[in-house]
Design an enzyme around this catalytic site. Structure first.
Site, PDB file in Angstrom:
ATOM      1  NE  ARG A 234      30.307   7.936 -69.266  1.00  0.00           N
ATOM      2  CZ  ARG A 234      29.069   8.633 -70.144  1.00  0.00           C
ATOM      3  NH1 ARG A 234      27.870   7.632 -71.485  1.00  0.00           N
ATOM      4  NH2 ARG A 234      27.927   9.521 -69.651  1.00  0.00           N
ATOM      5  CD  GLU A 263      32.912  10.167 -76.458  1.00  0.00           C
ATOM      6  OE1 GLU A 263      32.224  10.745 -76.475  1.00  0.00           O
ATOM      7  OE2 GLU A 263      32.946   8.795 -76.611  1.00  0.00           O
ATOM      8  CG  HIS A 281      28.634   9.593 -76.159  1.00  0.00           C
ATOM      9  ND1 HIS A 281      29.694   9.618 -75.626  1.00  0.00           N
ATOM     10  CD2 HIS A 281      27.646   9.193 -76.018  1.00  0.00           C
ATOM     11  CE1 HIS A 281      28.926   9.067 -74.383  1.00  0.00           C
ATOM     12  NE2 HIS A 281      27.776   9.052 -74.809  1.00  0.00           N
TER      13      HIS A 281
HETATM   14  P1  NAP Z   1      22.485   1.285 -64.935  1.00  0.00           P
HETATM   15  O1  NAP Z   1      20.950   0.560 -64.873  1.00  0.00           O
HETATM   16  O2  NAP Z   1      22.519   1.880 -64.051  1.00  0.00           O
HETATM   17  O3  NAP Z   1      23.842  -0.424 -65.240  1.00  0.00           O
HETATM   18  C1  NAP Z   1      25.486  -0.023 -64.511  1.00  0.00           C
HETATM   19  C2  NAP Z   1      26.055  -1.142 -64.440  1.00  0.00           C
HETATM   20  O4  NAP Z   1      27.126  -1.048 -63.920  1.00  0.00           O
HETATM   21  C3  NAP Z   1      25.367  -2.126 -63.523  1.00  0.00           C
HETATM   22  O5  NAP Z   1      25.607  -3.466 -64.157  1.00  0.00           O
HETATM   23  C4  NAP Z   1      25.930  -1.652 -62.405  1.00  0.00           C
HETATM   24  O6  NAP Z   1      26.113  -3.349 -62.062  1.00  0.00           O
HETATM   25  C5  NAP Z   1      27.622  -1.571 -63.483  1.00  0.00           C
HETATM   26  N1  NAP Z   1      28.546  -1.046 -62.657  1.00  0.00           N
HETATM   27  C6  NAP Z   1      27.926  -0.116 -62.491  1.00  0.00           C
HETATM   28  N2  NAP Z   1      28.966   0.584 -61.275  1.00  0.00           N
HETATM   29  C7  NAP Z   1      30.219  -0.372 -61.385  1.00  0.00           C
HETATM   30  C8  NAP Z   1      31.715  -0.295 -59.907  1.00  0.00           C
HETATM   31  N3  NAP Z   1      32.092   0.410 -59.897  1.00  0.00           N
HETATM   32  N4  NAP Z   1      32.265  -1.712 -61.098  1.00  0.00           N
HETATM   33  C9  NAP Z   1      31.921  -2.891 -61.555  1.00  0.00           C
HETATM   34  N5  NAP Z   1      30.277  -2.052 -62.395  1.00  0.00           N
HETATM   35  C10 NAP Z   1      30.058  -1.328 -61.497  1.00  0.00           C
HETATM   36  O7  NAP Z   1      22.915   2.278 -65.535  1.00  0.00           O
HETATM   37  P2  NAP Z   1      22.158   1.906 -66.990  1.00  0.00           P
HETATM   38  O8  NAP Z   1      21.578   2.567 -67.620  1.00  0.00           O
HETATM   39  O9  NAP Z   1      22.452   0.584 -67.880  1.00  0.00           O
HETATM   40  O10 NAP Z   1      23.565   2.489 -68.333  1.00  0.00           O
HETATM   41  C11 NAP Z   1      24.408   2.047 -68.069  1.00  0.00           C
HETATM   42  C12 NAP Z   1      25.887   3.004 -68.892  1.00  0.00           C
HETATM   43  O11 NAP Z   1      25.591   3.495 -70.371  1.00  0.00           O
HETATM   44  C13 NAP Z   1      25.968   4.470 -68.451  1.00  0.00           C
HETATM   45  O12 NAP Z   1      26.315   4.211 -67.156  1.00  0.00           O
HETATM   46  C14 NAP Z   1      26.294   4.975 -69.680  1.00  0.00           C
HETATM   47  O13 NAP Z   1      27.836   4.708 -68.955  1.00  0.00           O
HETATM   48  C15 NAP Z   1      26.573   4.279 -70.404  1.00  0.00           C
HETATM   49  N6  NAP Z   1      25.173   5.039 -71.548  1.00  0.00           N
HETATM   50  C16 NAP Z   1      25.708   5.627 -72.795  1.00  0.00           C
HETATM   51  C17 NAP Z   1      25.036   6.288 -73.822  1.00  0.00           C
HETATM   52  C18 NAP Z   1      25.404   6.247 -74.978  1.00  0.00           C
HETATM   53  O14 NAP Z   1      24.884   7.703 -75.822  1.00  0.00           O
HETATM   54  N7  NAP Z   1      26.555   5.519 -75.151  1.00  0.00           N
HETATM   55  C19 NAP Z   1      23.766   6.588 -73.101  1.00  0.00           C
HETATM   56  C20 NAP Z   1      22.945   6.098 -71.736  1.00  0.00           C
HETATM   57  C21 NAP Z   1      24.272   5.715 -71.112  1.00  0.00           C
HETATM   58  P3  NAP Z   1      25.476  -3.568 -60.406  1.00  0.00           P
HETATM   59  O15 NAP Z   1      24.277  -4.028 -61.113  1.00  0.00           O
HETATM   60  O16 NAP Z   1      26.476  -4.122 -59.511  1.00  0.00           O
HETATM   61  O17 NAP Z   1      24.680  -2.235 -59.707  1.00  0.00           O
END
Ligand code: NAP
Length: 319
Positions: A234, A263, A281
């Site tokens: 993000r 964005e 994005h």
């Molecule tokens: P995920 O499996 O839930 O992983 C989230 C990650 O963020 C984990 O490493 C988690 O750490 C960490 N995290 C969550 N809350 C936190 C906090 N308060 N402080 C520090 N670290 C924190 O999610 P994912 O599926 O990998 O997705 C990750 C992110 O990618 C999404 O949240 C979204 O913002 C982004 N995304 C972007 C696109 C795009 O089009 N560019 C598409 C999809 C997603 P822990 O292991 O400690 O929980």
């Protein structure tokens, strides 16, 4: 058989979806677009039972509180940082998202940005199209192989990114909020110590209030003059002002960015930088993934209205 018009639940569309999802949804629900002036312009606000939104649009407290019959918010995306979870909990509204099905494509985007940036793919394309190839040569570019890759946030997408980089004969390090005891990769205590070690820092951490500016000026500077920064998470997770300053001054070598603050009206200073690759994005924006995301949204809606367990719940209803 489709439900009669009067018996169909009313579903508010805060963001749109492809026609391949909307067509079956219209059979089951009365779909209502959110008016440009917000929920105050909605004649049927009192009857809205569920809403569909995107990661970018979310649902704020004012919207949730304006819909007294709302019981489900289903996010067409994995990031739910723009959904006010406190308000949803207060109003007893369940929240779902679309995890897993987009992991591979978002991880691919991180690799695509890294390769485009380090091998200057966009500059090469521009040179060929300009017809100036015979007069001008490209500068030599950077390798990926053998480099140190630092992943900020080793969640589903972060881990998929790391696994892809393994295939490039790189070394992997990471910073994660909670310990990852099963990981064989090198853990660092802070994003800044990770950046000081890494050649390429890839940000894959969740957005939201807790991670605003997590990659701060200290971390960006620690990456060093040859360092590359990739962000597919993000716009909020990086101190964008510090990033632009570092790119303008050559404090780091470049950035590949799929996400930004504000964005699509991003900071215009990005547009004149020669050391960035900018993507609007597009992380999950493939046909296959968007179809799978749409199926999950529809499965969550169907389960909710059938009184069944929601397939991908972020927040449960508590009464
Ligand atoms: P995920 O499996 O839930 O992983 C989230 C990650 O963020 C984990 O490493 C988690 O750490 C960490 N995290 C969550 N809350 C936190 C906090 N308060 N402080 C520090 N670290 C924190 O999610 P994912 O599926 O990998 O997705 C990750 C992110 O990618 C999404 O949240 C979204 O913002 C982004 N995304 C972007 C696109 C795009 O089009 N560019 C598409 C999809 C997603 P822990 O292991 O400690 O929980």
């Amino acid at each position: 058989m489709s439900a009669t018009r009067s018996s169909r639940p009313k579903v508010l569309m805060v963001s749109s979806m492809p026609e391949w999802d909307l067509a079956p949804m219209r059979e089951a629900y009365d779909l209502i677009d959110l008016p440009a002036d917000g929920p105050s312009g909605l004649a049927s606000a009192a009857d809205i039972a569920a809403l569909v939104t995107s990661g970018g649009k979310g649902a704020d407290a004012a919207l949730i509180e304006a819909l007294p019959a709302l019981a489900l918010i289903t996010v067409y995306g994995v990031g739910y940082d723009k959904v006010d979870l406190d308000a949803a909990s207060r109003c007893n509204v369940a929240v779902t998202n679309t995890p897993d099905v987009l992991t591979n494509d978002v991880a691919d985007m991180a690799l695509a940005l890294t390769l485009a940036l380090s091998r200057r793919i966009v500059d090469g394309d521009t040179l060929v199209r300009s017809g100036a190839w015979s007069e001008k040569s490209m500068p030599l570019t950077g390798s990926i192989s053998g480099r140190k890759i630092g992943i900020v946030g080793l969640g589903r997408i972060g881990e998929a990114i790391a696994n892809r980089f393994v295939g490039f004969d790189t070394e992997i390090g990471y910073w994660n909020r909670s310990p990852k005891p099963l990981s064989s990769w090198r853990a660092f205590p802070t994003p800044a110590t990770l950046a000081a070690w890494a050649d390429i820092l890839v940000v894959a951490v969740a957005g939201g209030n807790d991670t605003v500016g997590l990659v701060n000026a200290e971390t960006i500077v620690a990456l060093g003059r040859d360092g590359l920064l990739i962000n597919i998470s993000r716009g909020t997770t990086i101190d964008e002002a510090a990033l632009i300053a570092a790119l303008e001054s050559g404090t780091i070598a470049g950035a590949g960015l799929d996400v930004f603050l504000n964005e699509p009206a991003i900071d215009r200073r990005f547009l004149s930088l020669g050391n960035v690759v900018l993507s609007p994005h597009q992380g999950s924006a493939t046909v296959a993934t968007r179809r799978a995301m749409g199926e999950l949204v529809r499965a969550n809606l169907a389960a909710h209205f059938a009184g069944e367990t929601l397939p991908t719940t972020v927040l449960h209803r508590h009464r």
